[in-house]
Structure formats: C-alpha cells, structure tokens
Design an enzyme around this catalytic site. Structure first.
Site, PDB file in Angstrom:
ATOM      1  N   VAL A  43       0.849  -1.209   0.000  1.00  0.00           N
ATOM      2  CA  VAL A  43       0.000   0.000   0.000  1.00  0.00           C
ATOM      3  C   VAL A  43       0.877   1.249   0.000  1.00  0.00           C
ATOM      4  O   VAL A  43       0.584   2.246  -0.655  1.00  0.00           O
ATOM      5  CB  VAL A  43      -0.949  -0.013   1.214  1.00  0.00           C
ATOM      6  CG1 VAL A  43      -1.677   1.315   1.358  1.00  0.00           C
ATOM      7  CG2 VAL A  43      -1.955  -1.148   1.080  1.00  0.00           C
ATOM      8  N   ALA A  44       2.001   1.183   0.747  1.00  0.00           N
ATOM      9  CA  ALA A  44       2.920   2.328   0.782  1.00  0.00           C
ATOM     10  C   ALA A  44       3.514   2.611  -0.590  1.00  0.00           C
ATOM     11  O   ALA A  44       3.829   3.747  -0.924  1.00  0.00           O
ATOM     12  CB  ALA A  44       4.038   2.061   1.788  1.00  0.00           C
ATOM     13  N   GLU A  63      -1.317   6.986  -1.672  1.00  0.00           N
ATOM     14  CA  GLU A  63      -2.748   7.236  -1.491  1.00  0.00           C
ATOM     15  C   GLU A  63      -3.129   8.630  -1.983  1.00  0.00           C
ATOM     16  O   GLU A  63      -4.259   8.876  -2.402  1.00  0.00           O
ATOM     17  CB  GLU A  63      -3.131   7.116   0.000  1.00  0.00           C
ATOM     18  CG  GLU A  63      -3.172   5.712   0.534  1.00  0.00           C
ATOM     19  CD  GLU A  63      -1.818   5.280   1.089  1.00  0.00           C
ATOM     20  OE1 GLU A  63      -0.803   5.888   0.695  1.00  0.00           O
ATOM     21  OE2 GLU A  63      -1.776   4.335   1.894  1.00  0.00           O
ATOM     22  N   ASP A  74     -13.369  26.911 -35.688  1.00  0.00           N
ATOM     23  CA  ASP A  74     -14.498  27.128 -36.601  1.00  0.00           C
ATOM     24  C   ASP A  74     -14.598  28.626 -36.852  1.00  0.00           C
ATOM     25  O   ASP A  74     -14.491  29.421 -35.905  1.00  0.00           O
ATOM     26  CB  ASP A  74     -15.777  26.592 -35.960  1.00  0.00           C
ATOM     27  CG  ASP A  74     -17.005  26.941 -36.773  1.00  0.00           C
ATOM     28  OD1 ASP A  74     -17.060  26.530 -37.943  1.00  0.00           O
ATOM     29  OD2 ASP A  74     -17.895  27.623 -36.240  1.00  0.00           O
ATOM     30  N   ASP A 116     -20.803  21.572 -36.064  1.00  0.00           N
ATOM     31  CA  ASP A 116     -19.518  21.363 -35.370  1.00  0.00           C
ATOM     32  C   ASP A 116     -19.561  20.197 -34.381  1.00  0.00           C
ATOM     33  O   ASP A 116     -18.519  19.747 -33.901  1.00  0.00           O
ATOM     34  CB  ASP A 116     -19.121  22.640 -34.593  1.00  0.00           C
ATOM     35  CG  ASP A 116     -19.001  23.847 -35.490  1.00  0.00           C
ATOM     36  OD1 ASP A 116     -18.400  23.705 -36.570  1.00  0.00           O
ATOM     37  OD2 ASP A 116     -19.502  24.921 -35.132  1.00  0.00           O
ATOM     38  N   GLU A 168      10.583   4.722   1.593  1.00  0.00           N
ATOM     39  CA  GLU A 168       9.977   3.800   2.562  1.00  0.00           C
ATOM     40  C   GLU A 168      10.272   2.351   2.181  1.00  0.00           C
ATOM     41  O   GLU A 168      10.611   1.515   3.033  1.00  0.00           O
ATOM     42  CB  GLU A 168       8.461   4.019   2.618  1.00  0.00           C
ATOM     43  CG  GLU A 168       8.043   5.395   3.116  1.00  0.00           C
ATOM     44  CD  GLU A 168       6.573   5.665   2.844  1.00  0.00           C
ATOM     45  OE1 GLU A 168       5.798   4.686   2.790  1.00  0.00           O
ATOM     46  OE2 GLU A 168       6.200   6.840   2.676  1.00  0.00           O
ATOM     47  N   THR A 184       2.437  12.618   5.099  1.00  0.00           N
ATOM     48  CA  THR A 184       3.380  13.189   4.123  1.00  0.00           C
ATOM     49  C   THR A 184       2.855  13.196   2.689  1.00  0.00           C
ATOM     50  O   THR A 184       3.381  13.938   1.861  1.00  0.00           O
ATOM     51  CB  THR A 184       4.710  12.425   4.144  1.00  0.00           C
ATOM     52  OG1 THR A 184       4.481  11.064   3.748  1.00  0.00           O
ATOM     53  CG2 THR A 184       5.339  12.461   5.515  1.00  0.00           C
TER      54      THR A 184
END
Length: 1015
Positions: free
Chosen positions: A390-391, A395, A437, A742, A807, A835
């Site tokens: 997960v690290a 996130e 256009d 258009d 990490e 963090t």
C-alpha cells in the site's frame, strides 16, 4: 417587474422577470397559466437566468404580453403554497398525459437528389400539391408510417454515472483491495483510513463535475414548437413534431424551418444556414433546379433545412425529409458515431498506477518471502508486506490529481469558462493543434460595414468611426459620404424602431441591418430621415436582377430614387459620378476603374454593394425610374472578426500551438480572413478545399492534415475527418465551434470548446468546455492553467515516488539485513497520510512558471515520469533512506531492536519526507540560489501543519499508544533533526549535477511525417 429584453422577431419576445430567479414553482405556474391563454402559442421560463420566452399571435404585442406576465405573477403571489402545490401537481399530470404519444417503428424515408428535380416532379413523388397540400388523412398516414418529426436529445450524465466515474482508476481500485485485505487481517483502522482517502477523492470529483453539468445544461434554449403548413387547402399551425413528408411549409421571416424541404416559391427569401453549413452570410434562395453532381449543401439554393432561420422574404416548400433523415438528423448520428479520446494525463496516470500496482505486488512478495526465510511469523509478515505494498501506491495520487483539476475548474468558472470534466482542463494544457471554426467563433456571425469607397478614396469603418489615410472623417463634413449613408438607409427594408431612451431596435436581413448600423454610427437619426423622405414605391430585386430601388417624395416636391445592388449592374445604369467633389459624366474607363475597386474589395472577402441615386420630377409617372443615376460609391461588408482574436492567434503560436481554420466559406473568403489573422506560423498559407479533400484517402489526409492552415467549403462529416486525421498524425487536438455542424468534431477532439451565448444546444451538449460569454481569448488562460496543472502534478508525482520509494528501501533493506522492522504497518499508513496528501497537494498549487506560455506543448507520448527522472528520483530516495537507516542504526546501537529505535526511524523518515517538499518545488532551482521562486503559502501551511500533527503523535498518549511509539530524549531529537535535514541539503546542492540522461526538451513535438506536397 417585467422587462422586455428582445422583441426583434415578430410574434416572439423574451422577458427578464426578477421574481423568476430560482423559483421552480413560478416557472411551472407561468408556463401553465400563459399557455392556457388563447393566442399564446409557446411559453418557456428559465429560473436560472430569470428569462421567459413567449411566442404569440399577431393580435398581441410584446407590451401586452408583458402585462399578462405581470398579472399572472400577481395572481401567483396571492395563491398560498398549499393550493399552488396541488394546482401545479394536477396540471403536470394533465400535461404528461396529453403529451404522451404512441411510439411506432418509423420506416426509412426516400432519399433523392431533390435539388436536381423540377418542383412538379417533387410534388408528384409525395402525392401533394402546392395549393392544397396534403389531406388530413394522408398526413395522418404519413405520420404513422414515418414517425414524429423530432430528434432525440442527448442523454445527460446522471449523478450516479458521475459518481461511479470517480472510482474508475487502478490506484483507487488497489487501495480498495488493500482496505479489504486489511479488514480480513484485523487492521480495521487501516482499512477505515484508506477508505477515507478514496471517499475524499470521489467527493471532490463528483461535486465539481456535477456542478459544471448543471450550469452547462442551464444554458440550453428551446426551439419553436409549432409550424405553419398548408393542409386541405388551408393554412394551419401544427406542432412541429407532427410535420410529415409531403407537407407544404409556409415560410415567414423570423421563423425556424421545421424539416428539410424543396422550395416551390421564393419571394426575396433568405435563410441563415450558419448553424448547419458554417456560411456566415444568409443565403438567397430560388426555386430553379440545379445541375451537376456532388453539389455541396451550402450551394443547394433551392433547398431549406431543419433548424435554419428565415431572415427575410417568404416562400413555400414541400417537405422531403423529417426527423433523423434530415441533414440535422444525419449530423446527430455522426455525433453518436464519434468517440471521445482519452486525455494524456488520464492515460499517463493510469500507466503510473499500473506500474505501481506491479511494483507493489512484487515488493509484497519479496518482503514476505525474505521475512518468512528469516523466521518471522506468517501473519506478521503478511500484514507488513501488504502495508508496504500500500505504501508503494501513493494514497495521495488520485486525490492530488482530482483536487488540482477541480481547483482549475473553479478558477475557470470565475472567468466564465465552464468545464464539464476534470480531465478537460489538463487536456487543454497538452493541446498541439487548435481547430477554429470560423463563423461565430473567429467571427461574430453578423454582418457589418467595414469599408466604403467614394471618389477613389478608401474609408475604413471600425468601431463606429470612419477613417481615411489614418484620420477620422466626420460624415457630415463629406457630402458624398453622407449621401451614400442616407441612400443606404432609404433603399432598405429593415424595420427600425426607436424607444424613449433613443435606443434602436432593428429587424431585417443581415446585410440591410449592417447599413442601418453604419448610419447610426455616423450620427444619422434614421427614424427622422425616413419620415422626411416618405416612401412611395419599392422595386425589389428578383432572380435575374440584383438591384433594389425605392422612390421617395422630397420637401421640394421632387422624387428621390435610391438604388443599391450588384456594383456591376448599378454602374451600368449610372450616367454621372462624383470626381474630385464635382458631379461629372461616368465614362466606360471610369466604369472599368469601379470594376477594379469592386474586385479588390471582393478579394478581401467583402460582400460589396454599389449605391446610386437620382432626382426626378414629381410629375414623372413612368415605370422606369432606374436611369440617369449618379454613382455614390461602394459599400463593403463582412462578418467581423471578434476583438482580440488576432492577438490570441499570436499567443497560441508563441505557446507552440498550431492554429487551423475550418469554414464552410469559399476559399477566397477563407484565405482573406486567415491572412488578416496571420493564421500560419510559416510565411505561406496552405488551403485545402473540400472538393480536393473528398478525393483523398484517409492515409493521404493524415499525411496532409498537419500541414494545412485552412480547410474551406467544409461539411460536418469533413470536420470530423479533419480532427480524426490530425489525431492519427499524433496531434492532441482542440476543436472550437458553435453550430450544429460542429458537434461531431467537438465530440471527437480531445478538447471540444463550444460557445455559451451564441452556440447551439447540440454543440454545448457534446463539448468539454463552454465559453459562457463567447470570449475566445479565455482559451489561452485555460491553456496556461492546463500546462501549470500538468507541471505541478509532475512535481507532486516526483515527490510521492521519491518519498514512497524511500519507505520501500528502508523496509526492504532492514528486512533483508535482519535488523527488524523499522516501521510497523500502522506507522507506514500514518506516514503516508501525513506526508502524501497535504504536502503533495500543496506542490500541485504552485504558481505558474513565468515561461509557461513560451514553451512548446509537450509530446503526448512522453510519460508523466520521464526516463531521465528515474535517476534523480532514485538518488533522492536513496539519500532519504540512507539518512533514516543511519538514525535507525543509532537507535539499535543505543536501545537494541526495540520500539525506541523504531520511534527514531519513524520520526526521522517522516520529517525528512516533509522537508523534501521544499526540494520538489523546482527541478533546477535550489534554496542556495540568490534568485528566489514565488512564495507558496499552501506549502508553508502544509509543512507546518504536518509537523504539528507528527509532534502530536508522539506527545499525546492515545496516539502514541496506537502507533507504538516511545518518548524520546534531547539527544534522540538532535539525531532525528539532523537525519531529516541532511537529505534536504544534499538533494538541493546536487540539483544541477546531471544524473543519467539529459533532460529532454519539455514539450518537444513528436516526429512529424515527411513533407507532402499539397494538391
């Protein structure tokens, strides 16, 4: 209470009602009560704009309808809420029941080249007649056979689909899986924290996108719901959806055309087809059959089309196509076939997410395997390895991307730019080619006098001023110019009314209205002038005669003949002209010089009229007034270019963006406008006409597309081809437009930009961005915002990767060496929360770099994290990891493998990562440079706030217990501070040292295909 804001079209008026604002009940009440009044045909109220549109019979005036609205508002205010609610509920049920109609399987309609056929042949094909039209029985049979004449409206994005879209990314999916695994392994708090981050991301995205959807839909207008036809020999007004093939349409000025039809009669009939063809000038219609093959839509003078507007004259036409078989219906089907293209950032974030998923799974397996071999418990290693996986996935990444784009939407909204989706802001920042256009986007979609030629003198008309040789001219000091203006007002069918405040309301054809506006700008009182010269007789132009003349009585009992029309034809019936201020004979040589002047003006894409006059005796009763005229001059008109567009084109070029003009106009007109705008970055303009384009293979068009500056005589399907060809050539394409024609290209482009005021509902429905006030120049602000967002997201991703990799290095190294786990599972999640989100988000809020619009757009194939970035990221992560492991080693030496050592490692790594945000503000600028980068208050607040939260974690016993931390002494604090500060100093001092490959030029274009000679 009620203010008339528009009443130029007879039988139709728009009002501003202050009480209507945000009152849905008053909207329903007014629509119901006014619709019940005999002679009121249609009512539509909008509680967001406070406007109400009413279509009414000729016995009513706009003022009388305003009085009716006021009376109904008073009645509404007297009603109590309870009785009003019951009243509206009952009415709604009745209306729903009344409007429900059986759905039938409509048969295909016959498709022929109706414009090539004689009118009698067309009438015979549909078993109808010009005089009596269809019988009621035949009309009912056709309605049952072919279905209702309506086009299905585009489905709005539902709230549920907007919400679901927020979860369609791989990083979010992985976080969801991680939360599930955490619950399974007993980590309920971990799971709640992860799901909280996912929920925050979804809430931000949903709120901004749903709000934009609601605002864009509120801009929608309503088409007329009734149409005049001939049935059973009588003129009837029927619902537009009941119009069937074979019906005879009665065409009147100011009315919208209900279906595609072949003209049977045309009396000075002109139709504005700009929404369908892109032609800015109303088309003069005739009934004569055409000859030839593949005649473009804009050249089919004997046809009228659904959704276009009658601007002058009247006529009869037989319906040849309804509903989806009309040209508008075909365009809607093209819109359905066009597919939206994924934007670069969306694709690249998905790629980064996929890579992080693979890395996370690999690390999970590696750490789990090493831990088991080292003799750690299975459950303990499973929790640790999942936490580490997960690290590996930041996130904060989805939240940072979503929030940054959402803030971009809010900023754009303040500038009247409505953004439908988050990705559209970013996509504008990566655009390499903008397709513009012409009609209604580059130009204002209205005619305006821009040039006058008198006595061999050229006068430029601009912003109400008459300028010759750089000096302003007072028309009242120039007799010939004043005469020309007066004649232009008198020989003119536009209706002119003046209110008490002196404001004019003008209703007529675009060309004649332009002449009136020229006179008003010159200070002429149009109403008084017409009263002074009473109109006696009008001789209109006809199919073979491009001249109009009017006869007026003068004060000295003479007659004034005012003439305007085709310059060549007017010059032929002139005998005199002004030369050096004197009236002299007009010779053949003089006529040739007038012809040259006319050609020069036409070469500038101007619509040119010749103006002349004469005086005759009041006793003159002959039919031929148009002789012995005195030539006054030439008047040149054009659809004026919007203010600021030329400067905007230069800004696009400065930003490295190619500009392409797409128009339905003829090549000479398109060339003149493109030349004035300096559309090409090269010295020579390249133009491709639709006749050449239709003969190209898709491969050839792809090879040519990015070398062409102007595409002329273009159809809706051609526009879609052009956008897709540019995309096939590797370009990120933005398309601007306002018309129905258009819509397919707007949908297919990576960024579709529609006009909010002048644009059609169809264009707004498929566009990604809507310019609410039609100011095209706000696009360059959006480009700047998009580029800044991308650059800032890169900074955030750089920060997140560097810190999260640190990490992984710390945990993997410690496990492999056998010195325990520096951080436990809950500490890893806490670390990422403190963090990742707020410091990462603060980096995404950096101010734009000064040179953001002087850099070329980035290569869309370039990943958000370039190969040259990986070396730097690895170096920064390594320094942070090394410093943290050194602090952890100090802790082990002093306390052994224990909670105290883990606390030192945890605090060191957290604080080092927070300080690393300072280093990530710029790739090259360091804190040691004398030149300082702009202050970022959000970053300051994020660092201080995160530091405070981290200190609370060790100061508050409950948090300290949850995270398994221990108190630390003064020496430990100094070690933690030193290990956190050291990586910042090392990383900042090494910024200018080249690591790995040199940085490639940002925004470098993808390699272009070999040059191909234009046909």
């Amino acid at each position: 209470m009620v203010k008339i804001i528009h009443n130029q079209v007879k039988g139709r008026a728009r009002y501003k009602v202050k009480e209507l604002y945000r009152s849905e009940s008053l909207k329903q009440y007014l629509e119901r009560s006014l619709s019940e009044i005999s002679g009121i045909n249609y009512v539509s109220a909008n509680p967001l704009t406070s406007n109400i549109l009413v279509i009414f019979e000729k016995e009513y005036s706009a003022d009388k309808v305003a009085l009716l609205i006021e009376q109904n508002i008073s009645q509404y205010q007297k009603l109590g809420n309870k009785s009003l609610g019951k009243h509206l509920s009952k009415t709604k049920k009745e209306l729903t029941k009344a409007t429900q109609k059986p759905i039938v399987n409509a048969q295909a309609q016959k498709i022929e080249n109706w414009h090539l056929m004689e009118t009698d042949a067309v009438l015979t094909a549909f078993n109808t007649s010009k005089q009596s039209g269809l019988s009621s029985k035949s009309a009912a049979e056709n309605l049952k056979k072919y279905g209702l004449n309506f086009l299905a409206t585009a489905k709005n994005r539902s709230d549920l689909s907007i919400l679901i879209d927020q979860f369609k990314s791989l990083p979010v999916a992985l976080l969801g899986v991680a939360a599930g695994v955490s619950v399974f392994t007993g980590g309920l708090i971990d799971a709640l924290v992860i799901l909280g981050v996912v929920g925050l991301n979804a809430a931000i995205g949903y709120t901004t996108e749903s709000q934009s959807e609601r605002i864009i839909h509120s801009l929608g207008s309503h088409q007329e719901t009734s149409t005049w036809v001939i049935r059973d020999g009588k003129q009837l007004e029927i619902p537009t959806e009941d119009v069937v093939i074979g019906d005879i349409l009665v065409l009147k000025t100011g009315g919208y055309i209900a279906a595609d039809a072949r003209l049977l009669e045309a009396e000075n009939l002109s139709v504005d087809e700009s929404a369908l063809t892109g032609e800015s000038i109303p088309v003069t219609k005739s009934t004569t059959p055409l000859k030839g093959e593949d005649i473009p839509l804009a050249d089919r003078k004997n046809m009228v089309y659904k959704g276009t507007l009658v601007t002058g004259g009247q006529g009869l036409a037989v319906v040849v196509a309804t509903a989806k078989f009309t040209e508008m219906g075909k365009i809607q089907q093209l819109v359905g076939k066009a597919t939206t293209t994924e934007t670069p950032l969306t694709r690249q974030l998905n790629e980064v997410g996929s890579q992080l998923v693979a890395i996370g799974m690999g690390i999970c397996g590696l750490v789990f395997g090493i831990g088991v071999l080292r003799g750690y418990g299975l459950l303990q290693m499973l929790q640790s390895s999942i936490s580490l996986a997960v690290a590996a996935v930041p996130e904060g990444l989805p939240t940072i991307a979503t929030t940054t784009l959402a803030l971009g939407i809010q900023d754009m909204r303040q500038r009247n730019v409505l953004v439908r989706s988050l990705s559209a802001v970013e996509a504008l920042g990566s655009v390499q080619t903008i397709c513009l256009d012409k009609t209604g986007t580059i130009t204002e979609n209205r005619m305006c006098v821009v040039e006058v030629h008198i006595d061999s003198q050229q006068i430029v008309v601009s912003d109400g001023e008459f300028i010759a040789n750089g000096e302003n001219i007072n028309p009242y000091a120039c007799d010939q110019l004043l005469k020309l203006i007066h004649v232009s007002v008198l020989c003119n069918e536009s209706e002119v009314n003046q209110d008490q405040d002196g404001e004019y309301s003008i209703k007529g054809s675009a060309t004649e209205n332009a002449l009136i506006y020229m006179a008003i700008a010159a200070g002429v009182n149009v109403t008084q002038l017409r009263q002074k010269y009473k109109l006696l007789h009008t001789n209109l132009r006809s199919e073979n005669r491009n001249i109009m003349s009017t006869v007026h009585i003068t004060e000295n009992n003479q007659k004034l003949v005012a003439v305007k029309g085709s310059p060549g034809e007017v010059a032929q019936i002139c005998k005199f002209w002004f030369k050096d201020g004197e009236i002299t004979t007009l010779t053949e040589e003089d006529r040739r010089s007038l012809e040259i002047e006319n050609d020069q003006m036409a070469g500038k894409a101007l619509r040119v009229l010749g103006v002349a006059y004469t005086h005759i005796d009041a006793s003159h009763n002959g039919n031929n007034y148009e002789q012995d005229l005195t030539w006054l001059g030439l008047v040149g008109m054009a659809d004026p270019i919007r203010k600021g567009v030329k400067e905007l084109i230069a800004d696009f070029h400065e930003a490295g963006i190619d500009t392409v003009m797409i128009t339905g106009d003829q090549s000479p007109t398109a060339y003149a406008i493109a030349k004035e705008l300096e559309l090409s970055r090269e010295s020579q303009l390249e133009i491709l006409d639709s006749t050449d384009l239709n003969n190209l293979t898709p491969e050839a068009l792809t090879a040519l597309a990015d070398k062409v500056d102007v595409f002329a005589r273009i159809s809706p399907s051609n526009k879609l081809q052009i956008v897709q060809a540019l995309q096939s050539a590797g370009q990120v394409v933005a398309m601007t437009g306002d018309g129905i024609n258009d819509a397919p290209a707007l949908k297919a482009a990576q960024v579709g930009v529609a006009m909010g005021k002048g644009g059609t509902d169809v264009a707004r429905e498929v566009a990604d961005i809507v310019l609410e006030d039609d100011r095209l120049e706000t696009m360059i602000v959006a480009v700047s915002r998009g580029r800044t967002i991308y650059n800032n997201i890169r900074k955030s991703v750089h920060f997140l990767l560097a810190t999260n990799i640190s990490e992984i290095i710390v945990m993997t190294t410690a496990t492999a060496v056998g010195i325990g786990e520096p951080l436990n599972a809950i500490q890893l999640l806490w670390l990422n929360l403190v963090t990742d989100i707020f410091p990462g988000l603060s980096l995404a809020l950096e101010a734009p770099e000064p040179d953001v619009l002087s850099q070329p757009p980035r290569n869309p194939e370039e990943p958000i994290v370039k190969h040259s970035d990986f070396g730097r990221i690895a170096f920064e992560a390594g320094i942070i990891s090394l410093s943290t492991l050194a602090a952890y080693g100090y802790g082990i030496r002093k306390y052994g493998i224990s909670p105290q050592a883990s606390t030192i490692a945890f605090m060191s790594l957290t604080l080092a990562q927070l300080l690393h945000t300072i280093s990530c503000r710029s790739e090259k600028h360091s804190i040691f440079n004398s030149e300082k980068i702009p202050n970022n208050p959000y970053l300051n607040a994020a660092i201080v706030g995160s530091f405070a939260i981290q200190l609370l974690a060790i100061a508050l016993p409950p948090l300290r217990s949850l995270l398994k931390l221990t108190p630390i002494n003064i020496v430990d604090r100094l070690v933690i501070g030193g290990s956190a500060l050291l990586p910042l100093l090392v990383n900042e001092s090494t910024k200018n040292i080249s690591l790995g490959e040199n940085h490639s030029t940002p925004g470098q274009h993808a390699a272009l295909p070999a040059q191909t000679q234009l046909a």
